[in-house]
Design an enzyme around this catalytic site. Structure first.
Site, short mmCIF file in Angstrom:
data_model
loop_
_atom_site.label_atom_id
_atom_site.label_comp_id
_atom_site.label_asym_id
_atom_site.label_seq_id
_atom_site.Cartn_x
_atom_site.Cartn_y
_atom_site.Cartn_z
N HIS A 256 0.85 -1.21 0.00
CA HIS A 256 0.00 0.00 0.00
C HIS A 256 0.88 1.25 0.00
CE1 HIS A 256 -2.99 -2.69 2.36
NE2 HIS A 256 -3.53 -2.51 1.18
N LYS B 151 -17.39 -6.52 7.85
CA LYS B 151 -16.12 -7.19 7.58
C LYS B 151 -15.38 -7.45 8.89
CE LYS B 151 -12.88 -7.07 3.73
NZ LYS B 151 -12.22 -6.26 2.72
N SER C 9 -2.67 -7.73 3.01
CA SER C 9 -2.85 -7.62 4.46
C SER C 9 -3.15 -9.00 5.05
CB SER C 9 -4.00 -6.66 4.77
OG SER C 9 -3.72 -5.39 4.27
P1 ADP Z 1 -9.77 -3.79 -0.31
O1 ADP Z 1 -10.43 -4.58 0.79
O2 ADP Z 1 -10.54 -2.59 -0.74
O3 ADP Z 1 -9.24 -4.59 -1.47
P2 ADP Z 1 -7.05 -3.50 0.59
O4 ADP Z 1 -6.62 -2.74 1.79
O5 ADP Z 1 -6.82 -4.97 0.59
O6 ADP Z 1 -8.56 -3.13 0.45
O7 ADP Z 1 -6.40 -2.89 -0.70
C1 ADP Z 1 -6.58 -1.55 -1.08
C2 ADP Z 1 -6.00 -1.32 -2.46
O8 ADP Z 1 -4.60 -1.55 -2.42
C3 ADP Z 1 -6.53 -2.28 -3.53
O9 ADP Z 1 -6.61 -1.57 -4.75
C4 ADP Z 1 -5.48 -3.34 -3.60
O10 ADP Z 1 -5.46 -3.97 -4.87
C5 ADP Z 1 -4.23 -2.52 -3.38
N1 ADP Z 1 -3.13 -3.31 -2.85
C6 ADP Z 1 -3.14 -4.14 -1.79
N2 ADP Z 1 -1.93 -4.73 -1.60
C7 ADP Z 1 -1.13 -4.24 -2.61
C8 ADP Z 1 0.22 -4.47 -3.00
N3 ADP Z 1 0.97 -5.35 -2.37
N4 ADP Z 1 0.69 -3.79 -4.06
C9 ADP Z 1 -0.11 -2.95 -4.74
N5 ADP Z 1 -1.39 -2.69 -4.44
C10 ADP Z 1 -1.90 -3.33 -3.39
#
Ligand code: ADP
Length: 161
Positions: A16, A40, A127
Site C-alpha cells: 500500500h 467485515k 494484508s
Molecule cells: P480492499 O479490501 O478494498 O481490497 P485492501 O486494503 O486490501 O482493500 O487494498 C486496497 C487497495 O490496495 C486495492 O486496490 C489493492 O489492490 C491494493 N493493494 C493491496 N496490496 C497491494 C500491493 N501489495 N501492491 C499494490 N497494491 C496493493
C-alpha cells in the site's frame, strides 16, 4: 489533481505504501480513505487503522487520511474528487477490480478509476497474508512498517491472553 486511494488497510503494508508514495509524487494530493465496513471481520478497528496510517505517513504533507462508510461514489462526491486509485497485483485482482470500477462508473459516470501496477517485490503481498504469517510467528519486518509489525504482534498476544 486530488485522488482518493480507498481500501480496508487491515493493516497497511509496504505494498500500500508503495502505491501511496508513487501517487504522492504524481498528484497534488492523495486522500487515503479507510473503508469502515462493520460487516467485515477486521483485526484492527477503523480508529486503530487510522492511527497506524497517520504515524506511517506523517512525513507526507500532501497525503490526507480519512475514513468513510457506504458507497465510494458518495464519499468521492462529498470530497469533490472524481478520481480513484486502486493497486493491481496479479491477474487475480483484475476481475474484481474491473467489476468494481465498472459498477462505480455506472453509479456515477464522472468517477474514473486509475490502476497502478504493484511493484514486483510486493506482487504477492496482501494484508491477509501478513496476518497469516504473523500468526505463525513468521518474519514480517520486511513487508510492513515497524510500528505495524509491533501492533500486529501486540494484537496476537492479546488474543491469546
Ligand atoms: P480492499 O479490501 O478494498 O481490497 P485492501 O486494503 O486490501 O482493500 O487494498 C486496497 C487497495 O490496495 C486495492 O486496490 C489493492 O489492490 C491494493 N493493494 C493491496 N496490496 C497491494 C500491493 N501489495 N501492491 C499494490 N497494491 C496493493
Amino acid at each position: 489533481m486530488t485522488v482518493i486511494y480507498p481500501g480496508s488497510f487491515d493493516p497497511i503494508t509496504n505494498g500500500h505504501l508503495d502505491i501511496i508514495e508513487r501517487c504522492a509524487k504524481k498528484f497534488d494530493k492523495v486522500i487515503v480513505a479507510i473503508l469502515n465496513n462493520p460487516s467485515k471481520n477486521t483485526m484492527f478497528s477503523v480508529k486503530e487503522r487510522l492511527d497506524l496510517i497517520e504515524k506511517v505517513l506523517e512525513q507526507y504533507d500532501n497525503v490526507e487520511i480519512d475514513t468513510f462508510t457506504g458507497l465510494l461514489i458518495d464519499y468521492a462526491k462529498s470530497k469533490g474528487v472524481s478520481t480513484v486509485i486502486r493497486g493491481l497485483r496479479a491477474v487475480s485482482d483484475f476481475e474484481y477490480e474491473l467489476q468494481m470500477a465498472l459498477m462505480n462508473r455506472k453509479l456515477d459516470e464522472e468517477l474514473e478509476t486509475l490502476f497502478l501496477m504493484s511493484s514486483s517485490k510486493y506482487t504477492f503481498l496482501s494484508s491477509s497474508i501478513v496476518k497469516e504469517v504473523a500468526r505463525f510467528d513468521g518474519e514480517i519486518s520486511n513487508i510492513v512498517p515497524k510500528i505495524v509489525e509491533d501492533a500486529i504482534r501486540k494484537k496476537l498476544k492479546g488474543d491469546n491472553d
